[in-house]
Design an enzyme around this catalytic site. Sequence first.
Site, short mmCIF file in Angstrom:
data_model
loop_
_atom_site.label_atom_id
_atom_site.label_comp_id
_atom_site.label_asym_id
_atom_site.label_seq_id
_atom_site.Cartn_x
_atom_site.Cartn_y
_atom_site.Cartn_z
N ASP A 15 32.17 70.72 65.17
CA ASP A 15 31.94 70.82 66.61
C ASP A 15 33.13 70.17 67.30
O ASP A 15 33.24 68.94 67.37
CB ASP A 15 30.63 70.12 66.99
CG ASP A 15 30.46 70.00 68.50
OD1 ASP A 15 30.98 70.86 69.23
OD2 ASP A 15 29.81 69.02 68.95
N ALA A 16 34.06 71.00 67.80
CA ALA A 16 35.30 70.51 68.38
C ALA A 16 35.14 70.38 69.89
O ALA A 16 35.17 71.38 70.62
CB ALA A 16 36.46 71.44 68.04
N GLY A 17 34.95 69.14 70.35
CA GLY A 17 34.81 68.87 71.77
C GLY A 17 36.08 68.30 72.36
O GLY A 17 37.07 68.08 71.67
N ILE A 21 35.65 65.39 67.61
CA ILE A 21 35.24 66.47 66.71
C ILE A 21 34.20 65.89 65.76
O ILE A 21 34.47 64.91 65.06
CB ILE A 21 36.42 67.04 65.91
CG1 ILE A 21 37.41 67.71 66.85
CG2 ILE A 21 35.94 68.03 64.86
CD1 ILE A 21 38.58 68.37 66.13
N ASP A 118 29.69 75.08 72.37
CA ASP A 118 28.79 73.95 72.11
C ASP A 118 27.46 74.14 72.79
O ASP A 118 26.41 73.80 72.23
CB ASP A 118 29.44 72.63 72.54
CG ASP A 118 29.88 72.63 73.99
OD1 ASP A 118 30.04 73.71 74.59
OD2 ASP A 118 30.09 71.53 74.54
#
Length: 261
Positions: A15-17, A21, A118
């Site tokens: 989950d790359a925010g 990550i 996301d």
Amino acid sequence: LDGEGGGTPRLLALDAGNTNITVGVWDGDVLVTRWRLRTLRDQTADEWGILLRNLFDFASLDQSAVTGVIIASVVPPLEASLRMMSKRYFSRDALFVTSDTDTGITIRYDNPREVGADRIVNAVAAYNKYGGPVIVVDLGTAITFDVISAGAEYLGGVICPGIGISIEALVSRTARLPQVDFCDPGSVIGKTTVASMQSGLYYGAIGMIDAIAERLLAELGGSAKLVATGGQASMILKDSRYLHSVDEDITLDGLRLIWNR
């Protein structure tokens, strides 16, 4: 851990925010481990690959056992590096979640492509785990509210400035206010500048979240469940009138569920 889960595939989920990550390794329905890394937009595929290899070694996990890679990214500059990393270090083509991915959720946004990966993933996990209607409150770089109907429809939501952004803006746009940590000050009335800032940040965030939750519940008829996730979620739970449960792994759960489809 080889052989656990009855030979079920091992899945690497990322989950790359904008700030972090989150990386999870699944063996069937079991989350074997998770890591939270800083989002470094200029990091190369080899740097990501070496970092993950070292994490796998540290956790005594077999990197070659990974049979699938799924990624939810809201940071476009990262995606080419992550795609190449997956191919080079795991010999897998990564599945990137988009509004076109088969998720089992119907997106009712005017333009579905505007919905962040996301938020889609959170919606999938929330509906599958808690039913609908359900509201996901994600306290990340931004504070987002995602609303999913009883009929598995992503109806839309709310995007607000995150707590970290609020702190940075307050400090950078004032001459004498110091950098502070986000925490419960213990009292609304601050007796020092730091305590006053912490009170404003803490109770301001809770007030905003509760006010928006109240309006969303009213618009939905008052029957929706609420679930919180994100870095500061557990901290504000005790003082919120509407948030009573935290699901730290909801995004990783959603990635697993989408992969299983």
